[in-house]
Scaffold this motif. Structure first.
Motif, PDB file in Angstrom:
ATOM      1  N   VAL A 169     -12.456 -24.286  -1.809  1.00 46.06           N
ATOM      2  CA  VAL A 169     -11.248 -24.243  -2.634  1.00 46.06           C
ATOM      3  C   VAL A 169     -10.962 -22.816  -3.088  1.00 46.06           C
ATOM      4  O   VAL A 169      -9.814 -22.354  -3.080  1.00 46.06           O
ATOM      5  CB  VAL A 169     -11.401 -25.188  -3.842  1.00 46.06           C
ATOM      6  N   ASN A 170     -12.010 -22.090  -3.468  1.00 46.78           N
ATOM      7  CA  ASN A 170     -11.832 -20.674  -3.823  1.00 46.78           C
ATOM      8  C   ASN A 170     -11.236 -19.883  -2.658  1.00 46.78           C
ATOM      9  O   ASN A 170     -10.373 -19.018  -2.844  1.00 46.78           O
ATOM     10  CB  ASN A 170     -13.161 -20.058  -4.239  1.00 46.78           C
ATOM     11  N   GLY A 171     -11.728 -20.176  -1.443  1.00 49.45           N
ATOM     12  CA  GLY A 171     -11.206 -19.491  -0.266  1.00 49.45           C
ATOM     13  C   GLY A 171      -9.749 -19.810  -0.007  1.00 49.45           C
ATOM     14  O   GLY A 171      -8.955 -18.927   0.343  1.00 49.45           O
ATOM     15  N   LEU A 172      -9.354 -21.074  -0.191  1.00 52.55           N
ATOM     16  CA  LEU A 172      -7.961 -21.462   0.022  1.00 52.55           C
ATOM     17  C   LEU A 172      -7.046 -20.835  -1.023  1.00 52.55           C
ATOM     18  O   LEU A 172      -5.923 -20.415  -0.715  1.00 52.55           O
ATOM     19  CB  LEU A 172      -7.831 -22.987  -0.009  1.00 52.55           C
ATOM     20  N   ILE A 173      -7.537 -20.774  -2.274  1.00 53.75           N
ATOM     21  CA  ILE A 173      -6.746 -20.089  -3.300  1.00 53.75           C
ATOM     22  C   ILE A 173      -6.578 -18.610  -2.946  1.00 53.75           C
ATOM     23  O   ILE A 173      -5.490 -18.038  -3.049  1.00 53.75           O
ATOM     24  CB  ILE A 173      -7.418 -20.248  -4.689  1.00 53.75           C
ATOM     25  N   GLY A 174      -7.689 -17.988  -2.512  1.00 54.31           N
ATOM     26  CA  GLY A 174      -7.600 -16.591  -2.075  1.00 54.31           C
ATOM     27  C   GLY A 174      -6.673 -16.422  -0.890  1.00 54.31           C
ATOM     28  O   GLY A 174      -5.931 -15.445  -0.796  1.00 54.31           O
ATOM     29  N   GLY A 175      -6.689 -17.406   0.037  1.00 57.34           N
ATOM     30  CA  GLY A 175      -5.788 -17.342   1.192  1.00 57.34           C
ATOM     31  C   GLY A 175      -4.334 -17.424   0.782  1.00 57.34           C
ATOM     32  O   GLY A 175      -3.488 -16.680   1.299  1.00 57.34           O
ATOM     33  N   ALA A 176      -4.026 -18.323  -0.157  1.00 55.29           N
ATOM     34  CA  ALA A 176      -2.645 -18.439  -0.627  1.00 55.29           C
ATOM     35  C   ALA A 176      -2.185 -17.147  -1.298  1.00 55.29           C
ATOM     36  O   ALA A 176      -1.068 -16.657  -1.053  1.00 55.29           O
ATOM     37  CB  ALA A 176      -2.528 -19.619  -1.588  1.00 55.29           C
ATOM     38  N   LEU A 177      -3.068 -16.584  -2.158  1.00 58.74           N
ATOM     39  CA  LEU A 177      -2.718 -15.313  -2.789  1.00 58.74           C
ATOM     40  C   LEU A 177      -2.561 -14.195  -1.761  1.00 58.74           C
ATOM     41  O   LEU A 177      -1.644 -13.368  -1.846  1.00 58.74           O
ATOM     42  CB  LEU A 177      -3.792 -14.936  -3.816  1.00 58.74           C
ATOM     43  N   GLY A 178      -3.478 -14.164  -0.789  1.00 61.45           N
ATOM     44  CA  GLY A 178      -3.415 -13.123   0.243  1.00 61.45           C
ATOM     45  C   GLY A 178      -2.175 -13.229   1.101  1.00 61.45           C
ATOM     46  O   GLY A 178      -1.550 -12.215   1.451  1.00 61.45           O
ATOM     47  N   ILE A 179      -1.779 -14.477   1.459  1.00 62.92           N
ATOM     48  CA  ILE A 179      -0.569 -14.659   2.265  1.00 62.92           C
ATOM     49  C   ILE A 179       0.659 -14.195   1.490  1.00 62.92           C
ATOM     50  O   ILE A 179       1.540 -13.512   2.022  1.00 62.92           O
ATOM     51  CB  ILE A 179      -0.433 -16.134   2.693  1.00 62.92           C
ATOM     52  N   GLY A 180       0.717 -14.574   0.202  1.00 60.07           N
ATOM     53  CA  GLY A 180       1.841 -14.124  -0.609  1.00 60.07           C
ATOM     54  C   GLY A 180       1.901 -12.616  -0.734  1.00 60.07           C
ATOM     55  O   GLY A 180       2.974 -12.003  -0.594  1.00 60.07           O
ATOM     56  N   LEU A 181       0.757 -11.991  -0.970  1.00 55.01           N
ATOM     57  CA  LEU A 181       0.702 -10.536  -1.087  1.00 55.01           C
ATOM     58  C   LEU A 181       1.049  -9.854   0.233  1.00 55.01           C
ATOM     59  O   LEU A 181       1.797  -8.868   0.272  1.00 55.01           O
ATOM     60  CB  LEU A 181      -0.696 -10.116  -1.558  1.00 55.01           C
ATOM     61  N   GLY A 182       0.512 -10.389   1.341  1.00 57.77           N
ATOM     62  CA  GLY A 182       0.787  -9.803   2.650  1.00 57.77           C
ATOM     63  C   GLY A 182       2.242  -9.940   3.052  1.00 57.77           C
ATOM     64  O   GLY A 182       2.852  -8.997   3.584  1.00 57.77           O
ATOM     65  N   LEU A 183       2.850 -11.134   2.777  1.00 51.39           N
ATOM     66  CA  LEU A 183       4.267 -11.324   3.100  1.00 51.39           C
ATOM     67  C   LEU A 183       5.148 -10.393   2.274  1.00 51.39           C
ATOM     68  O   LEU A 183       6.135  -9.843   2.781  1.00 51.39           O
ATOM     69  CB  LEU A 183       4.662 -12.779   2.854  1.00 51.39           C
ATOM     70  N   GLY A 184       4.777 -10.205   1.008  1.00 41.87           N
ATOM     71  CA  GLY A 184       5.554  -9.289   0.173  1.00 41.87           C
ATOM     72  C   GLY A 184       5.498  -7.861   0.686  1.00 41.87           C
ATOM     73  O   GLY A 184       6.517  -7.164   0.729  1.00 41.87           O
ATOM     74  N   ALA A 185       4.315  -7.409   1.097  1.00 41.69           N
ATOM     75  CA  ALA A 185       4.176  -6.050   1.623  1.00 41.69           C
ATOM     76  C   ALA A 185       4.932  -5.888   2.941  1.00 41.69           C
ATOM     77  O   ALA A 185       5.597  -4.869   3.173  1.00 41.69           O
ATOM     78  CB  ALA A 185       2.694  -5.717   1.816  1.00 41.69           C
ATOM     79  N   ALA A 186       4.845  -6.910   3.816  1.00 46.64           N
ATOM     80  CA  ALA A 186       5.552  -6.842   5.096  1.00 46.64           C
ATOM     81  C   ALA A 186       7.064  -6.827   4.883  1.00 46.64           C
ATOM     82  O   ALA A 186       7.797  -6.092   5.566  1.00 46.64           O
ATOM     83  CB  ALA A 186       5.151  -8.020   5.980  1.00 46.64           C
ATOM     84  N   TYR A 187       7.543  -7.628   3.936  1.00 47.41           N
ATOM     85  CA  TYR A 187       8.978  -7.638   3.636  1.00 47.41           C
ATOM     86  C   TYR A 187       9.423  -6.278   3.093  1.00 47.41           C
ATOM     87  O   TYR A 187      10.514  -5.791   3.435  1.00 47.41           O
ATOM     88  CB  TYR A 187       9.293  -8.734   2.624  1.00 47.41           C
ATOM     89  N   ALA A 188       8.602  -5.672   2.253  1.00 48.90           N
ATOM     90  CA  ALA A 188       8.950  -4.359   1.699  1.00 48.90           C
ATOM     91  C   ALA A 188       9.048  -3.305   2.800  1.00 48.90           C
ATOM     92  O   ALA A 188       9.969  -2.476   2.804  1.00 48.90           O
ATOM     93  CB  ALA A 188       7.912  -3.948   0.657  1.00 48.90           C
ATOM     94  N   ILE A 189       8.116  -3.351   3.754  1.00 48.07           N
ATOM     95  CA  ILE A 189       8.161  -2.388   4.865  1.00 48.07           C
ATOM     96  C   ILE A 189       9.429  -2.584   5.683  1.00 48.07           C
ATOM     97  O   ILE A 189      10.106  -1.622   6.070  1.00 48.07           O
ATOM     98  CB  ILE A 189       6.912  -2.536   5.749  1.00 48.07           C
ATOM     99  N   THR A 190       9.771  -3.853   5.972  1.00 49.09           N
ATOM    100  CA  THR A 190      10.974  -4.133   6.750  1.00 49.09           C
ATOM    101  C   THR A 190      12.228  -3.708   6.001  1.00 49.09           C
ATOM    102  O   THR A 190      13.184  -3.197   6.600  1.00 49.09           O
ATOM    103  CB  THR A 190      11.051  -5.629   7.089  1.00 49.09           C
ATOM    104  N   ALA A 191      12.252  -3.933   4.679  1.00 51.69           N
ATOM    105  CA  ALA A 191      13.419  -3.552   3.883  1.00 51.69           C
ATOM    106  C   ALA A 191      13.596  -2.038   3.847  1.00 51.69           C
ATOM    107  O   ALA A 191      14.715  -1.526   3.938  1.00 51.69           O
ATOM    108  CB  ALA A 191      13.281  -4.107   2.460  1.00 51.69           C
ATOM    109  N   ILE A 192      12.491  -1.321   3.692  1.00 52.28           N
ATOM    110  CA  ILE A 192      12.572   0.147   3.671  1.00 52.28           C
ATOM    111  C   ILE A 192      12.879   0.703   5.054  1.00 52.28           C
ATOM    112  O   ILE A 192      13.618   1.676   5.203  1.00 52.28           O
ATOM    113  CB  ILE A 192      11.250   0.741   3.134  1.00 52.28           C
ATOM    114  N   SER A 193      12.302   0.067   6.101  1.00 52.58           N
ATOM    115  CA  SER A 193      12.511   0.486   7.503  1.00 52.58           C
ATOM    116  C   SER A 193      12.293   1.982   7.698  1.00 52.58           C
ATOM    117  O   SER A 193      13.243   2.724   8.025  1.00 52.58           O
ATOM    118  CB  SER A 193      13.912   0.094   7.983  1.00 52.58           C
ATOM    119  N   PRO A 194      11.098   2.467   7.479  1.00 47.65           N
ATOM    120  CA  PRO A 194      10.853   3.906   7.674  1.00 47.65           C
ATOM    121  C   PRO A 194      11.154   4.332   9.104  1.00 47.65           C
ATOM    122  O   PRO A 194      10.893   3.586  10.051  1.00 47.65           O
ATOM    123  CB  PRO A 194       9.364   4.053   7.340  1.00 47.65           C
TER     124      PRO A 194
END
Length: 493
Positions: free
Chosen positions: A382-407
């Motif tokens: 359960v700890n791992g799944l909670i960490g996975g959910a947090l990690g997916i949210g954090l990773g999606l946010g970072a990926a979206y930010a990179i796409t929005a900035i489009s360096p």
């Protein structure tokens, strides 16, 4: 009972659970970001390679130019003009000469296309002829001979008469050199070749029945510079071609200035049944390597260049970023993930050590070792799944930010790397040679970086979360299963 106990323990030890979940989240988010950026690099390189190849092209087959033999010098372009005799009324009349020659590679027999098409794994192949046209036009003007003595009369050079000497004044030559590239396209197979990287923005493209027609499609930049439009005419080596379309290159730099039907290009160059390049599409993109080997084995004296080969010629910030993403970034993400797994395992094991009397009591009440191990593993999962959910949210946010900035990344393409290279149409020789030098040095493309997240990336994150939980739970459960009730009850926390 299992879920009741699980919920109680997670609430009671929420700080430890949050630490474990946060460590796993950081590692999983980093993996998502690196994977997404790598996918964006692949897409960016695909756009760059598309400017080198035609759409749908997986590889090209060419024949490298043989170096001059020892003692020989490379053949240089030669232009010949008719001489005008004395008193000729055409003295000073404009003269013009075109030199049309294959560029970049040695020519291949047109039958090579059929031979390549017959190789295992080849879906289709089409030939093309790349030409360089050098147009020289201008006029000669005779000078006037002035006698040194007697204030004599002027005469043309060669005239007889008295006088002890004199000088020739005036006269000379004024010639303009225009260099541009022509590509002979197989109009019956429009789905392959360099023209597919351009969009027809005015007029139309070739029709399948125009194999012998004197028609041309002109690149938009060349057309603007030389004032060509649809229905105008362009002359190459005395042959007039009607402009039927204006094409704009997707990458900003066209493969050629002028496109004509393949047979017409062969006629212009005096090379019937000859081509310079075979564009190949494989049946399976995963089998490009084996197709390349088959062509190299069965079509000797040729060079097969794949998209992977061309990718090695790409330099600049795109290449640097791709290298960092594939090496430093990948290893860094895995190192962080491994550290997170180890931390999760150690924290879970430490938690088990603090719960010795608890587990001893449960075993004394009849819990089997497997049930105790399962309870600990369930909490860690359960700890791992909670960490996975947090990690997916954090990773999606970072990926979206990179796409929005489009360096913006710059891709520097090596000159002559598997594509049609040729000087653009300049007005004079200086402009043509300068453009040729620029192209031989390469060209730069600006590519916007994105970080697309695929379902496979999300699946990888979930798998890592489960794996992290199982590793931590397995380590802690193994410690718990080794406890004996009597020994556990004698220990004091």
């Amino acid at each position: 009972m299992f879920f009741t106990y699980l919920r109680r323990e997670l609430r009671r030890r929420r700080k430890a659970a949050l630490v474990v979940a946060s460590g796993l989240a950081l590692g999983i988010a980093l993996v998502i970001v690196v994977t997404s950026v790598s996918a964006g690099m692949t897409q960016a390189q695909g756009k760059v390679l598309q400017s080198l190849y035609g759409l749908g092209t997986d590889m090209t087959v060419t024949k490298a130019q043989a170096p001059p033999a020892e003692g020989e010098t490379a053949t240089r372009p030669r232009f010949r003009f008719d001489a005008k005799g004395e008193g000729d009324a055409e003295d000073g009349a404009e003269q013009s000469s075109d030199l049309v020659m294959p560029q970049g590679f040695e020519t291949l027999d047109a039958a090579t296309v059929a031979k390549v098409s017959g190789q295992d794994g080849v879906a289709q192949a089409v030939g093309g002829l790349s030409l360089q046209v050098m147009k020289v036009n201008g006029q000669f003007k005779r000078g006037e001979f002035k006698r040194a003595e007697g204030g004599g009369t002027a005469a043309k050079p060669g005239a007889t008469g008295g006088g002890t000497g004199g000088t020739v004044e005036g006269g000379g030559a004024d010639f303009d050199v225009n260099s541009f590239s022509v590509y002979g396209a197989d109009v019956t197979r429009p789905e392959l070749g360099p023209l597919t990287t351009s969009e027809i923005t005015s007029g139309r493209t070739f029709a399948a029945g125009e194999t012998d027609a004197a028609v041309a499609v002109v690149d938009s930049a060349y057309a603007t510079k030389n004032k060509f439009a649809v229905d105008s005419e362009i002359t190459v080596k005395g042959a007039k071609f009607k402009v039927i379309g204006i094409a704009t290159a997707d990458s900003g730099d066209a493969a050629a200035n002028v496109y004509v039907p393949l047979k017409q290009a062969q006629t212009l160059a005096g090379t019937p049944d000859k081509i310079t390049t075979v564009y190949v599409q494989a049946k399976d993109s995963q089998a490009i390597g084996s197709v390349k080997q088959a062509i190299q084995k069965n079509v000797p004296d040729t060079t097969v260049t794949t998209s992977a080969d061309l990718a090695d010629t790409v330099s600049g910030s795109l290449s640097t970023a791709a290298s960092l993403a594939s090496t430093v970034g990948t290893w860094l993400s895995y190192a962080v993930l491994l550290a997170a797994f180890l931390v999760a395992g150690l924290l879970t094991s430490s938690a088990v050590s603090r719960r010795v009397r608890e587990f001893g009591t449960l075993k004394a009440l009849g819990w089997k070792s497997g049930r105790v191990t399962g309870q600990v593993a369930g909490e860690a999962l359960v700890n791992g799944l909670i960490g996975g959910a947090l990690g997916i949210g954090l990773g999606l946010g970072a990926a979206y930010a990179i796409t929005a900035i489009s360096p913006q990344l710059t891709a520097q393409l090596a000159g002559g790397a598997g594509r049609l290279q040729g000087p653009g149409g300049g007005g004079g020789g200086g402009g043509g040679m300068m453009r040729s030098a620029q192209q031989s040095a390469g060209k730069a493309l600006d590519i916007a970086l994105t970080a697309p997240v695929s379902l496979s990336t999300i699946g990888l994150a979930v798998a890592l979360a489960v794996a992290g939980g199982l590793i931590a739970g397995g380590f802690g459960g193994w410690r718990a299963s080794r406890l004996r009730p009597a020994d556990a009850l004698r220990r004091v926390e």
